[in-house]
Scaffold this motif. Structure first.
Motif, mmCIF file in Angstrom:
data_model
loop_
_atom_site.group_PDB
_atom_site.id
_atom_site.type_symbol
_atom_site.label_atom_id
_atom_site.label_comp_id
_atom_site.label_asym_id
_atom_site.label_seq_id
_atom_site.Cartn_x
_atom_site.Cartn_y
_atom_site.Cartn_z
ATOM 1 N N CYS A 53 0.827 -1.216 0.000
ATOM 2 C CA CYS A 53 0.000 0.000 0.000
ATOM 3 C C CYS A 53 0.855 1.259 0.000
ATOM 4 O O CYS A 53 0.553 2.229 -0.688
ATOM 5 N N HIS A 58 -1.600 2.945 -2.515
ATOM 6 C CA HIS A 58 -2.994 2.519 -2.480
ATOM 7 C C HIS A 58 -3.883 3.716 -2.142
ATOM 8 O O HIS A 58 -3.820 4.255 -1.034
ATOM 9 N N CYS A 61 -6.028 4.622 1.291
ATOM 10 C CA CYS A 61 -5.753 3.579 2.274
ATOM 11 C C CYS A 61 -4.920 4.174 3.411
ATOM 12 O O CYS A 61 -3.952 4.877 3.158
ATOM 13 N N TRP A 103 -3.841 -5.467 -2.990
ATOM 14 C CA TRP A 103 -3.102 -4.617 -2.060
ATOM 15 C C TRP A 103 -2.819 -5.387 -0.777
ATOM 16 O O TRP A 103 -3.641 -6.210 -0.350
ATOM 17 N N CYS A 105 -3.064 -4.616 2.203
ATOM 18 C CA CYS A 105 -4.074 -4.485 3.256
ATOM 19 C C CYS A 105 -5.260 -5.420 3.019
ATOM 20 O O CYS A 105 -6.079 -5.614 3.900
HETATM 21 ZN ZN LIG Z 1 -4.111 -0.525 1.286
#
Ligand SMILES: [Zn+2]
Length: 123
Positions: A53, A58, A61, A103, A105
């Motif tokens: 990320c 990202h 995020c 991603w 996350c």
């Molecule tokens: Zn992320």
């Protein structure tokens, strides 16, 4: 070990082992393709990138929050990563590949990840 953004990062290993369990066969870091994609599934003409990320920016995020010191340096560096990713994906699509970005996350929730992979690979 704590280096983010390198090869064979933990989230990437998680995605790989999940795909393997789901019965998919793939190739890793193909040097002959733009961006040396993390995971390539030649049989399906699909490519999966597992992106950190922070390093790959990202959007929206919390894990991609940029530093508040050395702003100019980091903005340039991270923006360069993002535009390079964008160009690589564009080139891959032009070559006829279907591309998905996962991603880091998103890797924590295996069930959701599995559904995401199935949706991508079965379409
Ligand atoms: Zn992320």
């Amino acid at each position: 070990m704590s280096r983010i953004g390198g090869k064979n990062t933990k989230p990437e290993l998680i995605v790989r082992s999940l795909l393997h369990k789901m019965g998919y066969r793939f190739r890793l870091h193909r040097h002959d393709l733009p961006g040396k994609p993390d995971i390539t599934l030649p049989k399906y003409k699909k490519i999966i990138f597992v992106h950190g990320c922070y390093w790959h920016g990202h959007f929206d995020c919390p894990k991609s929050k940029r530093p508040t010191t050395n702003i100019a340096f980091w903005e340039t560096k991270l923006d360069k990563n993002i535009s390079r990713d964008k160009n690589n994906i564009k080139s891959l699509i032009e070559l006829g590949w279907d591309v998905m970005v996962i991603w880091t996350c998103e890797v924590g929730d295996i069930d959701t990840l599995k559904i995401k992979l199935l949706n991508f690979l079965q379409n």
